[in-house]
Design a protein around this motif. Structure first.
Motif, short mmCIF file in Angstrom:
data_model
loop_
_atom_site.label_atom_id
_atom_site.label_comp_id
_atom_site.label_asym_id
_atom_site.label_seq_id
_atom_site.Cartn_x
_atom_site.Cartn_y
_atom_site.Cartn_z
N GLN A 1 32.45 39.30 42.85
CA GLN A 1 31.25 40.11 43.02
C GLN A 1 31.60 41.58 43.19
N SER A 2 32.66 41.87 43.94
CA SER A 2 33.04 43.27 44.15
C SER A 2 33.53 43.91 42.86
N LEU A 3 34.21 43.12 42.02
CA LEU A 3 34.71 43.66 40.75
C LEU A 3 33.59 43.78 39.72
N MET A 4 32.62 42.87 39.76
CA MET A 4 31.46 42.97 38.88
C MET A 4 30.69 44.26 39.16
N ALA A 5 30.63 44.63 40.43
CA ALA A 5 29.90 45.84 40.81
C ALA A 5 30.51 47.09 40.21
N VAL B 1 39.85 47.86 44.09
CA VAL B 1 39.32 48.32 42.80
C VAL B 1 40.36 49.18 42.07
N ALA B 2 40.99 50.10 42.79
CA ALA B 2 42.01 50.95 42.17
C ALA B 2 43.22 50.14 41.73
N GLU B 3 43.63 49.18 42.54
CA GLU B 3 44.81 48.39 42.19
C GLU B 3 44.53 47.47 41.00
N VAL B 4 43.35 46.89 40.96
CA VAL B 4 43.01 46.04 39.82
C VAL B 4 42.88 46.88 38.56
N THR B 5 42.30 48.06 38.68
CA THR B 5 42.22 48.96 37.52
C THR B 5 43.61 49.27 36.98
#
Length: 205
Positions: free
Chosen positions: A138-142, A114-118
């Motif tokens: 799904q994890s990124l949608m959350a 999540v931090a790296e994609v952000t």
């Protein structure tokens, strides 16, 4: 900033597992792989070529990455609108088990996806594209990280298999920004998230 987009193929009942072939993904005993193929036509190809033309990089889950890495490097036509981009542009792989990624221009992300994609989204650019990669999506949608959804819905009901919007998904309203239908009957809808759903009632006082 870079926009994070998701493009995926789903059945009428929301299944996204193994659209491209019988041996693509049999997890959970899924035996209906290849359900997309009878509906692949020029309209679908033209749409997907347009999608890939907007990409500056790709974000893939491990399973999808391994499927792609086993297929697309063998497509060597420099004019192929999909292979030419997948084989050259940066690819970021979200995996806790993969230690290295040998496909050209591939990088395995660290544990905090999540931090790296952000951080990737903060870079200048057009689109960081997710294709397939259901669990990653799904994890990124959350975390409300996906900026646009391109859903290609095929006129087939499968009854079983991994679904994109699984039980427990964060309730999210969507705004339809474009739609079209291919000659084979595939409904292509593009959505952007529009916050949390609002509710009303038709009950009489």
């Amino acid at each position: 900033m870079t926009s994070l987009t998701l493009t995926t193929f789903v059945s009428l009942d929301g299944v996204m597992q193994a659209p491209g072939g019988p041996g693509e993904d049999s997890r959970g005993g899924f035996e209906q792989g290849g359900w997309l193929v009878p509906y692949a036509d020029e309209d679908m190809g033209a749409f997907m070529a347009k999608v890939f033309d907007e990409a500056d990089a790709f974000l893939l889950g491990r399973f999808t990455y391994e499927i792609f890495a086993g297929h697309w490097p063998r497509v060597t036509d420099p004019d192929d609108p999909i292979a030419s981009r997948l084989n050259t542009l940066p690819k970021y792989v979200a995996s806790t088990t993969l230690k290295s990624a040998d496909w050209h221009n591939s990088t395995v992300l660290g544990d905090d996806v999540v931090a790296e994609v952000t951080a990737l989204k903060q870079r200048p650019g057009r689109e960081l594209q997710i294709h397939g990669s259901g669990r990653l999506a799904q994890s990124l949608m959350a975390h409300d990280l996906i900026d646009e959804y391109r859903l290609l819905t095929y006129p087939v009901v499968l009854g079983t298999g991994q679904r994109l919007f699984a039980d427990g998904a964060v309730p999210t309203a969507m705004k339809l920004t474009s739609s079209k239908t291919t000659g084979a009957g595939v409904a292509i809808h593009t959505y952007t998230p529009a916050g949390r759903p609002t509710y009303g009632s038709f009950l009489l006082e």
